[in-house]
Motif scaffolding. Sequence first.
Motif, PDB file in Angstrom:
ATOM      1  N   GLU A  48      51.057  41.829  44.401  1.00  0.00           N
ATOM      2  CA  GLU A  48      51.359  40.252  44.698  1.00  0.00           C
ATOM      3  C   GLU A  48      52.021  39.265  43.643  1.00  0.00           C
ATOM      4  OE1 GLU A  48      47.933  38.579  46.326  1.00  0.00           O
ATOM      5  OE2 GLU A  48      48.054  39.510  48.141  1.00  0.00           O
ATOM      6  N   TRP A  49      53.102  40.191  42.693  1.00  0.00           N
ATOM      7  CA  TRP A  49      53.547  39.485  41.779  1.00  0.00           C
ATOM      8  C   TRP A  49      55.075  38.944  42.432  1.00  0.00           C
ATOM      9  CZ3 TRP A  49      52.977  44.355  38.424  1.00  0.00           C
ATOM     10  CH2 TRP A  49      51.858  44.447  37.825  1.00  0.00           C
ATOM     11  N   GLN A  50      55.374  37.899  41.747  1.00  0.00           N
ATOM     12  CA  GLN A  50      56.760  37.166  42.319  1.00  0.00           C
ATOM     13  C   GLN A  50      57.729  37.622  41.206  1.00  0.00           C
ATOM     14  OE1 GLN A  50      57.053  33.046  42.984  1.00  0.00           O
ATOM     15  NE2 GLN A  50      54.868  32.847  41.982  1.00  0.00           N
ATOM     16  N   ALA A  69      77.320  49.760  41.406  1.00  0.00           N
ATOM     17  CA  ALA A  69      76.281  50.518  40.864  1.00  0.00           C
ATOM     18  C   ALA A  69      76.085  50.081  39.604  1.00  0.00           C
ATOM     19  CB  ALA A  69      76.536  51.842  40.995  1.00  0.00           C
ATOM     20  N   PRO A  70      74.955  49.364  39.212  1.00  0.00           N
ATOM     21  CA  PRO A  70      74.829  48.438  37.943  1.00  0.00           C
ATOM     22  C   PRO A  70      74.343  49.643  36.986  1.00  0.00           C
ATOM     23  CG  PRO A  70      72.807  48.245  39.370  1.00  0.00           C
ATOM     24  CD  PRO A  70      73.920  48.941  40.249  1.00  0.00           C
ATOM     25  N   ARG A  71      74.571  49.294  35.768  1.00  0.00           N
ATOM     26  CA  ARG A  71      74.208  50.227  34.477  1.00  0.00           C
ATOM     27  C   ARG A  71      72.758  50.215  34.437  1.00  0.00           C
ATOM     28  NH1 ARG A  71      73.031  49.799  28.951  1.00  0.00           N
ATOM     29  NH2 ARG A  71      73.283  47.245  29.223  1.00  0.00           N
ATOM     30  N   ASP A  72      72.057  49.133  34.740  1.00  0.00           N
ATOM     31  CA  ASP A  72      70.635  49.137  34.944  1.00  0.00           C
ATOM     32  C   ASP A  72      70.089  47.607  35.494  1.00  0.00           C
ATOM     33  OD1 ASP A  72      70.946  46.872  33.068  1.00  0.00           O
ATOM     34  OD2 ASP A  72      70.147  48.076  31.465  1.00  0.00           O
ATOM     35  N   VAL A  73      69.102  47.501  35.783  1.00  0.00           N
ATOM     36  CA  VAL A  73      68.445  46.156  36.611  1.00  0.00           C
ATOM     37  C   VAL A  73      67.495  45.687  35.629  1.00  0.00           C
ATOM     38  CG1 VAL A  73      67.332  45.596  38.675  1.00  0.00           C
ATOM     39  CG2 VAL A  73      69.167  47.260  38.913  1.00  0.00           C
ATOM     40  N   ASP A  74      67.674  44.126  35.869  1.00  0.00           N
ATOM     41  CA  ASP A  74      67.051  43.488  34.829  1.00  0.00           C
ATOM     42  C   ASP A  74      65.999  42.632  35.847  1.00  0.00           C
ATOM     43  OD1 ASP A  74      68.043  44.203  32.667  1.00  0.00           O
ATOM     44  OD2 ASP A  74      69.469  42.619  32.385  1.00  0.00           O
ATOM     45  N   LEU A  75      64.668  42.874  35.830  1.00  0.00           N
ATOM     46  CA  LEU A  75      63.673  42.298  36.666  1.00  0.00           C
ATOM     47  C   LEU A  75      62.564  41.194  35.724  1.00  0.00           C
ATOM     48  CD1 LEU A  75      62.761  45.145  38.859  1.00  0.00           C
ATOM     49  CD2 LEU A  75      64.447  43.244  39.509  1.00  0.00           C
ATOM     50  N   VAL A  76      62.424  40.126  36.319  1.00  0.00           N
ATOM     51  CA  VAL A  76      61.520  39.310  35.730  1.00  0.00           C
ATOM     52  C   VAL A  76      60.336  38.866  36.579  1.00  0.00           C
ATOM     53  CG1 VAL A  76      61.383  36.960  34.509  1.00  0.00           C
ATOM     54  CG2 VAL A  76      63.511  38.253  34.499  1.00  0.00           C
ATOM     55  N   VAL A  77      59.048  38.991  35.937  1.00  0.00           N
ATOM     56  CA  VAL A  77      58.081  38.980  36.777  1.00  0.00           C
ATOM     57  C   VAL A  77      56.887  37.760  36.399  1.00  0.00           C
ATOM     58  CG1 VAL A  77      55.841  40.355  37.642  1.00  0.00           C
ATOM     59  CG2 VAL A  77      57.997  41.349  36.772  1.00  0.00           C
ATOM     60  N   ALA A  78      56.503  37.137  37.449  1.00  0.00           N
ATOM     61  CA  ALA A  78      55.637  36.111  37.227  1.00  0.00           C
ATOM     62  C   ALA A  78      54.336  36.448  37.937  1.00  0.00           C
ATOM     63  CB  ALA A  78      56.087  34.690  37.845  1.00  0.00           C
ATOM     64  N   GLY A  79      53.262  36.215  37.081  1.00  0.00           N
ATOM     65  CA  GLY A  79      52.086  36.509  37.625  1.00  0.00           C
ATOM     66  C   GLY A  79      51.303  37.622  37.389  1.00  0.00           C
ATOM     67  N   ALA A  80      52.124  38.120  36.280  1.00  0.00           N
ATOM     68  CA  ALA A  80      51.558  39.578  35.698  1.00  0.00           C
ATOM     69  C   ALA A  80      51.365  39.533  34.277  1.00  0.00           C
ATOM     70  CB  ALA A  80      52.509  40.545  35.997  1.00  0.00           C
ATOM     71  N   THR A  81      50.618  39.979  33.340  1.00  0.00           N
ATOM     72  CA  THR A  81      50.767  40.060  32.051  1.00  0.00           C
ATOM     73  C   THR A  81      51.362  41.368  31.559  1.00  0.00           C
ATOM     74  OG1 THR A  81      48.656  41.354  31.748  1.00  0.00           O
ATOM     75  CG2 THR A  81      48.453  39.017  31.892  1.00  0.00           C
ATOM     76  N   GLY A  82      51.576  41.274  30.200  1.00  0.00           N
ATOM     77  CA  GLY A  82      52.219  42.528  29.715  1.00  0.00           C
ATOM     78  C   GLY A  82      51.502  43.716  29.868  1.00  0.00           C
ATOM     79  N   ASP A  83      50.085  43.607  29.759  1.00  0.00           N
ATOM     80  CA  ASP A  83      49.376  44.793  29.748  1.00  0.00           C
ATOM     81  C   ASP A  83      49.248  45.026  31.339  1.00  0.00           C
ATOM     82  OD1 ASP A  83      48.678  44.644  27.186  1.00  0.00           O
ATOM     83  OD2 ASP A  83      46.781  43.455  27.277  1.00  0.00           O
ATOM     84  N   ALA A  84      49.297  44.289  32.276  1.00  0.00           N
ATOM     85  CA  ALA A  84      49.413  44.780  33.567  1.00  0.00           C
ATOM     86  C   ALA A  84      50.439  45.589  33.993  1.00  0.00           C
ATOM     87  CB  ALA A  84      49.151  43.563  34.495  1.00  0.00           C
ATOM     88  N   LEU A  85      51.731  44.702  33.413  1.00  0.00           N
ATOM     89  CA  LEU A  85      53.012  45.490  33.727  1.00  0.00           C
ATOM     90  C   LEU A  85      53.028  47.050  33.128  1.00  0.00           C
ATOM     91  CD1 LEU A  85      55.704  43.176  33.131  1.00  0.00           C
ATOM     92  CD2 LEU A  85      54.910  44.096  35.164  1.00  0.00           C
ATOM     93  N   ARG A  86      52.213  47.348  31.832  1.00  0.00           N
ATOM     94  CA  ARG A  86      52.243  48.464  31.487  1.00  0.00           C
ATOM     95  C   ARG A  86      51.517  49.507  32.038  1.00  0.00           C
ATOM     96  NH1 ARG A  86      52.922  45.202  26.690  1.00  0.00           N
ATOM     97  NH2 ARG A  86      50.657  44.857  26.541  1.00  0.00           N
TER      98      ARG A  86
END
Length: 298
Positions: A48-50, A69-86
């Motif tokens: 349930e992350w934005q 076709a992008p070289r890469d995709v940049d995504l920004v997340v709210a509601g998560a910590t760095g540890d949670a993403l990892r």
Amino acid sequence: MSSSPTDSAILHDPLRVLRKRLSDFVTRTPLPWHGAMRTLLDVFRQHEWQVFVFGGTLRDLLAVSATAAPRDVDLVVAGATGDALREAFSRELIRINRFGGLRLQVQKLPVDIWTLESTWAFQQKLVPGGDFAHLPQTTFLNVEAVAAELDTRKGRARRVYGETFFRAVREQVLEINLEENPYAGLCVVRSLLTARKLQYALGPRLGRYIAHHGARIDAAELEAVQLSHYGCVRLDRNQLMQLIRVVSGKAGATRPRPIELPRARQLEWTPPRPQQFDWYSRGWRSISREDAVWKSTG
């Protein structure tokens, strides 16, 4: 840019076009990225992350092609910590950058992802606020000053923030959005490459920036920046010298105007005599403004 029905639609209602193209990119178009985006969406929905798509992917979808076709995709997340993403992307994690962002490989495709609050310009207090609506203010270039909601419920319009971006697309002028940036060399290289890719003119402020930093950074360093960022050299030192010289010659005009870059086939470079450049102390810095010869041919 030549006139066409697609171009007219972009100029008339760029927000609607971008929403449609992003929706196709995420859920419909059978591109290599389709499976990767579905994998990412599954994780984001589970937690349930934005999440917002940010920058270059949106630029290319609107300003280059609906199927870019992008070289890469940049995504920004709210509601998560760095540890949670990892933890959530431990299998896809390739490396962690100096700002705590993650480089992922999702179905063999590169994705950069970071938390909203760890965005560099927010951390440095260069941009007030700190929510998704303020995210477009954090980019160096105006054509990347856009953020769009990745996932949205049926019947609700996808949130998109990017007034400065849409104006850049309409005017077809590349300009500085937020000048403060720790990587001047990368800004110079990316600005030149982006302007050539989109066939946009350089705004007066960006022209002065390129002239200023281009005269102070060795060509060898600018090549190394490309190797580090892109994995290859897209503009060799001769091409860089030509383009920076063209920009520098126009950036000091009494009445600043957008600067048109010559196309690759229009550039003809006459190699300078050895005494024209101090190769040892500055790499390529011109000793005399009039010594080296660049010319554009029709």
